[in-house]
Design a protein around this motif. Sequence first.
Motif, PDB file in Angstrom:
ATOM      1  N   ARG A 192       0.822  -1.212   0.000  1.00 58.89           N
ATOM      2  CA  ARG A 192       0.000   0.000   0.000  1.00 58.89           C
ATOM      3  C   ARG A 192       0.858   1.265   0.000  1.00 58.89           C
ATOM      4  O   ARG A 192       0.473   2.281  -0.571  1.00 58.89           O
ATOM      5  CB  ARG A 192      -1.012  -0.018   1.147  1.00 58.89           C
ATOM      6  N   HIS A 246      -5.036  -1.767  -7.240  1.00 56.85           N
ATOM      7  CA  HIS A 246      -5.635  -2.138  -5.954  1.00 56.85           C
ATOM      8  C   HIS A 246      -4.630  -2.915  -5.123  1.00 56.85           C
ATOM      9  O   HIS A 246      -3.867  -3.708  -5.668  1.00 56.85           O
ATOM     10  CB  HIS A 246      -6.869  -3.042  -6.182  1.00 56.85           C
ATOM     11  N   ASP A 255      -6.165  -4.250   2.088  1.00 64.61           N
ATOM     12  CA  ASP A 255      -5.944  -3.293   3.181  1.00 64.61           C
ATOM     13  C   ASP A 255      -5.720  -3.918   4.553  1.00 64.61           C
ATOM     14  O   ASP A 255      -5.513  -3.196   5.529  1.00 64.61           O
ATOM     15  CB  ASP A 255      -7.096  -2.279   3.227  1.00 64.61           C
TER      16      ASP A 255
HETATM   17 MG    MG Z   1      -9.355  -0.679  -0.453  1.00 66.62          MG
END
Ligand code: MG
Length: 150
Positions: free
Chosen positions: A85, A115, A118
């Motif tokens: 991320r 993408h 998370d």
């Molecule tokens: Mg997300």
Amino acid sequence: MERTLIIVKPDAVQRGLTGEIIKRFEQRGLKIVGMKLLQVSRELAEKHYDVHRERPFFTSLVEYITSAPVVAVALEGSDAIVAARSTIGATNPSEAAAGTIRGDYALEIGRNLVHGSDSVENGEIEVANFFTEAELCGGWTRDVDGWVFE
Ligand code: MG
Ligand code: DAT
């Protein structure tokens, strides 16, 4: 080792950025354990984005992710979720730091290229939603692992 699902979204594939995007995760040290080109079905898109079902942008999000082929990549590594991320950058590309994928190649939230899962739990769930066990090379030995993982 954590697992994260990366999706090189339709805009990234169309713009010829697939290699550039995968390269960044690969050179960071994350290990590829699954990879394929696919056109996401409406059913899979709605499952993947189920948490956003009530949000006003849900319809356009599903349209976008199903609009053209994507490349799904399952990555493995220590802290794979947070590492991927941070390589991806902030959700809204206009706020993403330079040096991140979104900060370097995107401008709008609805065309944010990639993408990444998370959480550790969602990483496992999303990899299983996109790959069968037979499509993953879970246990392969990468010869440089001792120089990436302590
Ligand atoms: Mg997300
Ligand atoms: P991320 O993709 O950074 O994990 P997210 O899970 O909050 O972000 O949202 C999923 C996707 O939905 C995101 O990549 C782009 C879209 N999205 C999120 N918030 C949005 C908003 N306020 N308006 C339009 N699209 C949005």
